[in-house]
Motif scaffolding. Structure first.
Motif, PDB file in Angstrom:
ATOM      1  N   LEU A 343       4.868   2.037 -10.620  1.00 43.01           N
ATOM      2  CA  LEU A 343       5.241   1.820  -9.221  1.00 43.01           C
ATOM      3  C   LEU A 343       6.512   2.560  -8.841  1.00 43.01           C
ATOM      4  O   LEU A 343       6.624   3.088  -7.729  1.00 43.01           O
ATOM      5  N   GLU A 344       7.466   2.609  -9.748  1.00 36.09           N
ATOM      6  CA  GLU A 344       8.751   3.232  -9.445  1.00 36.09           C
ATOM      7  C   GLU A 344       8.611   4.722  -9.146  1.00 36.09           C
ATOM      8  O   GLU A 344       9.435   5.303  -8.430  1.00 36.09           O
ATOM      9  N   ALA A 345       7.579   5.339  -9.692  1.00 36.69           N
ATOM     10  CA  ALA A 345       7.399   6.787  -9.521  1.00 36.69           C
ATOM     11  C   ALA A 345       6.629   7.161  -8.258  1.00 36.69           C
ATOM     12  O   ALA A 345       6.503   8.342  -7.939  1.00 36.69           O
ATOM     13  N   VAL A 346       6.114   6.164  -7.530  1.00 37.92           N
ATOM     14  CA  VAL A 346       5.362   6.452  -6.311  1.00 37.92           C
ATOM     15  C   VAL A 346       6.317   6.969  -5.237  1.00 37.92           C
ATOM     16  O   VAL A 346       7.344   6.347  -4.949  1.00 37.92           O
ATOM     17  N   ASN A 347       5.979   8.091  -4.646  1.00 39.25           N
ATOM     18  CA  ASN A 347       6.812   8.732  -3.624  1.00 39.25           C
ATOM     19  C   ASN A 347       6.628   8.020  -2.282  1.00 39.25           C
ATOM     20  O   ASN A 347       5.570   8.093  -1.666  1.00 39.25           O
ATOM     21  N   ILE A 348       7.676   7.345  -1.833  1.00 39.34           N
ATOM     22  CA  ILE A 348       7.590   6.563  -0.595  1.00 39.34           C
ATOM     23  C   ILE A 348       7.357   7.459   0.618  1.00 39.34           C
ATOM     24  O   ILE A 348       6.650   7.090   1.564  1.00 39.34           O
ATOM     25  N   ASP A 349       7.923   8.658   0.608  1.00 41.16           N
ATOM     26  CA  ASP A 349       7.716   9.582   1.722  1.00 41.16           C
ATOM     27  C   ASP A 349       6.244   9.962   1.845  1.00 41.16           C
ATOM     28  O   ASP A 349       5.716  10.108   2.956  1.00 41.16           O
ATOM     29  N   LYS A 350       5.581  10.113   0.705  1.00 43.20           N
ATOM     30  CA  LYS A 350       4.155  10.439   0.724  1.00 43.20           C
ATOM     31  C   LYS A 350       3.332   9.250   1.221  1.00 43.20           C
ATOM     32  O   LYS A 350       2.328   9.430   1.909  1.00 43.20           O
ATOM     33  N   ILE A 351       3.751   8.039   0.877  1.00 46.53           N
ATOM     34  CA  ILE A 351       3.072   6.840   1.395  1.00 46.53           C
ATOM     35  C   ILE A 351       3.154   6.847   2.922  1.00 46.53           C
ATOM     36  O   ILE A 351       2.158   6.598   3.623  1.00 46.53           O
ATOM     37  N   THR A 352       4.326   7.138   3.452  1.00 46.49           N
ATOM     38  CA  THR A 352       4.511   7.208   4.908  1.00 46.49           C
ATOM     39  C   THR A 352       3.578   8.246   5.520  1.00 46.49           C
ATOM     40  O   THR A 352       2.987   8.030   6.581  1.00 46.49           O
ATOM     41  N   GLU A 353       3.411   9.361   4.838  1.00 47.04           N
ATOM     42  CA  GLU A 353       2.567  10.440   5.337  1.00 47.04           C
ATOM     43  C   GLU A 353       1.107  10.020   5.431  1.00 47.04           C
ATOM     44  O   GLU A 353       0.386  10.431   6.349  1.00 47.04           O
ATOM     45  N   VAL A 354       0.660   9.191   4.501  1.00 51.25           N
ATOM     46  CA  VAL A 354      -0.729   8.717   4.495  1.00 51.25           C
ATOM     47  C   VAL A 354      -1.054   7.934   5.762  1.00 51.25           C
ATOM     48  O   VAL A 354      -2.182   7.942   6.251  1.00 51.25           O
ATOM     49  N   PHE A 355      -0.043   7.264   6.335  1.00 51.24           N
ATOM     50  CA  PHE A 355      -0.232   6.430   7.520  1.00 51.24           C
ATOM     51  C   PHE A 355      -0.046   7.206   8.833  1.00 51.24           C
ATOM     52  O   PHE A 355      -0.367   6.681   9.891  1.00 51.24           O
ATOM     53  N   ARG A 356       0.461   8.412   8.755  1.00 49.79           N
ATOM     54  CA  ARG A 356       0.824   9.142   9.973  1.00 49.79           C
ATOM     55  C   ARG A 356      -0.418   9.449  10.817  1.00 49.79           C
ATOM     56  O   ARG A 356      -1.439   9.882  10.287  1.00 49.79           O
ATOM     57  N   PRO A 357      -0.342   9.235  12.137  1.00 50.27           N
ATOM     58  CA  PRO A 357      -1.497   9.518  13.012  1.00 50.27           C
ATOM     59  C   PRO A 357      -1.942  10.977  12.937  1.00 50.27           C
ATOM     60  O   PRO A 357      -1.124  11.872  12.734  1.00 50.27           O
ATOM     61  N   PHE A 358      -3.254  11.180  13.092  1.00 48.75           N
ATOM     62  CA  PHE A 358      -3.812  12.531  13.163  1.00 48.75           C
ATOM     63  C   PHE A 358      -3.596  13.094  14.567  1.00 48.75           C
ATOM     64  O   PHE A 358      -3.193  12.380  15.486  1.00 48.75           O
ATOM     65  N   LYS A 359      -3.920  14.363  14.730  1.00 45.31           N
ATOM     66  CA  LYS A 359      -4.021  14.921  16.071  1.00 45.31           C
ATOM     67  C   LYS A 359      -5.125  14.169  16.809  1.00 45.31           C
ATOM     68  O   LYS A 359      -6.100  13.717  16.204  1.00 45.31           O
TER      69      LYS A 359
END
Length: 387
Positions: A343-359
């Motif tokens: 869990l400690e190695a999971v990139n939080i910024d990438k998690i945020t990116e997964v949720f980001r709205p599409f065009k």
């Protein structure tokens, strides 16, 4: 005059039209009625057709064999992993189907006499009447295969009492029929041997009026107490609620470890093991998705889950979903090698990116219509009377 019966045989989906009643049977018993692209297309076709049909008033769903549905066809995802946009069409159709079941204008009844998991359970829970038995088994086990709680479950799980939704989504814990009714994930418990009689009487009713359908189901249903060792009993639920209220997956696990060390709390250990075996990336995504779901509408949850699904299938953050499918479905070595491993190695910024709205042109396009059964109905409910 005898009613005319019109039968349809589409292979993976069987249908019957009897007066004002429509009967759908998921028909892949050897594969536990897994949800294939053909099944999604057929279910969508019939639901759209019958919603516009004035002679269709009551729609009954059931599964053949020992399952209602064990969930999505994971091999479809695996086989499409090298595509530029893996499985986007079937995923889009599946989310539209989930939305349609939540908002369908006709009375929907599910008769669930067996396994109902993941995407399969997403057909059951939103229906106006979801009838379960002593053979019913429910779970949302997506974290164990590197996926996330999809098909509307960030909406439905987030509306359960306390933090039970986080517990179910993160651990993949199984609930039986009695527990499903106690939580509100199902509406009625009917003994398995009574289901044929219930189906016959609903068909004979030849009506879809809720005030006519409900008394028949009520008559054949029984009030059943949850087992003493259920996770819903007062003492165990209090532990779950406290542990799964923590801000992060790491804190949840630490809290569970503390509780598991106390005398009489050995029941926690299997859930701890499940968490530690699951994809760390999936656990982080699931927790955030369910927490967000509490403040989102049905449409917002489905649109969010569509983004997450597509980004996971595109391996935006990790290839865990394909590794999980390989380990449990393809090679069956049950030894996934998650990336990252902890869990400690999971990139939080990438998690945020997964949720980001599409065009806008790439988003799931569904109306913002509210669901017909879940809106606020079970918030603040209590399991105490079921123990």
């Amino acid at each position: 005059m005898a009613q005319e019966i019109v039968k349809g045989d589409e292979g993976v989906v069987l249908t019957e039209e009897i007066g004002f009643v429509r009967l759908i049977t998921l028909n892949e018993p050897r594969r536990l009625n897994v949800i294939t692209s053909d099944m999604v297309a057929l279910l969508a076709k019939f639901l759209e057709k019958w919603e516009k049909d004035d002679t269709a008033a009551l729609i009954i769903f059931k599964g053949s064999g020992r399952a209602f549905s064990a969930g999505g066809d994971l091999k479809t995802f695996y086989n499409g992993r090298m595509s530029k946009d893996p499985c986007v069409e079937v995923v889009y159709r599946m989310y539209w189907l989930c939305y349609h079941i939540h908002t369908h204008k006709k009375t929907l009844v599910a008769l669930v006499d067996g396994i109902s998991m993941g995407g399969g359970a997403s057909f059951v829970v939103p229906m106006k009447f979801s009838v379960v038995t002593e053979k019913t088994v429910f779970a949302t086990p997506e974290a164990s295969v590197g996926f996330h709680t999809d098909c509307g479950f960030s909406y439905m799980l987030s509306r359960l009492q306390g933090h039970l939704g986080e517990f179910l989504g993160l651990t993949g814990a199984r609930l039986n029929g009695k527990e499903l009714v106690a939580t509100g994930l199902a509406t009625h418990f009917v003994p398995s041997e009574k289901l044929p009689e219930l189906e016959k009487r609903l068909i004979g009713l030849n009506s879809g009026e809720e005030n006519a359908v409900k008394p028949i189901i009520d008559e054949l249903s029984i009030t059943s107490q949850i087992d003493e060792n259920s996770v819903l009993n007062n003492a165990r639920f209090a532990v779950i609620d406290e542990c799964f209220s923590k801000d992060s997956v790491e804190e949840i696990i630490l809290s569970l470890e503390v509780e598991a060390s106390k005398e009489g709390n050995g029941w926690i250990i299997p859930f701890l093991k499940s968490l530690k075996r699951s994809s760390p990336t999936s656990l982080k995504i699931i927790l955030q998705s369910i927490r967000e779901g509490r403040k989102q509408s049905l449409a917002e949850c489905l649109k969010k889950e569509f983004r997450i699904t597509m980004n996971i299938l595109r391996t935006m953050i990790s290839g865990d979903v394909y590794e999980g499918i390989r380990a449990f479905t393809i090679d069956k070595d049950n030894a996934p090698k998650w990336e990252p491993l902890n869990l400690e190695a999971v990139n939080i910024d990438k998690i945020t990116e997964v949720f980001r709205p599409f065009k806008e042109d790439l988003e799931l396009k569904i109306p913002n219509e509210e669901d017909r059964r879940w809106q606020g109905k079970y918030e603040g409910s209590s399991y105490a009377n079921s123990v």
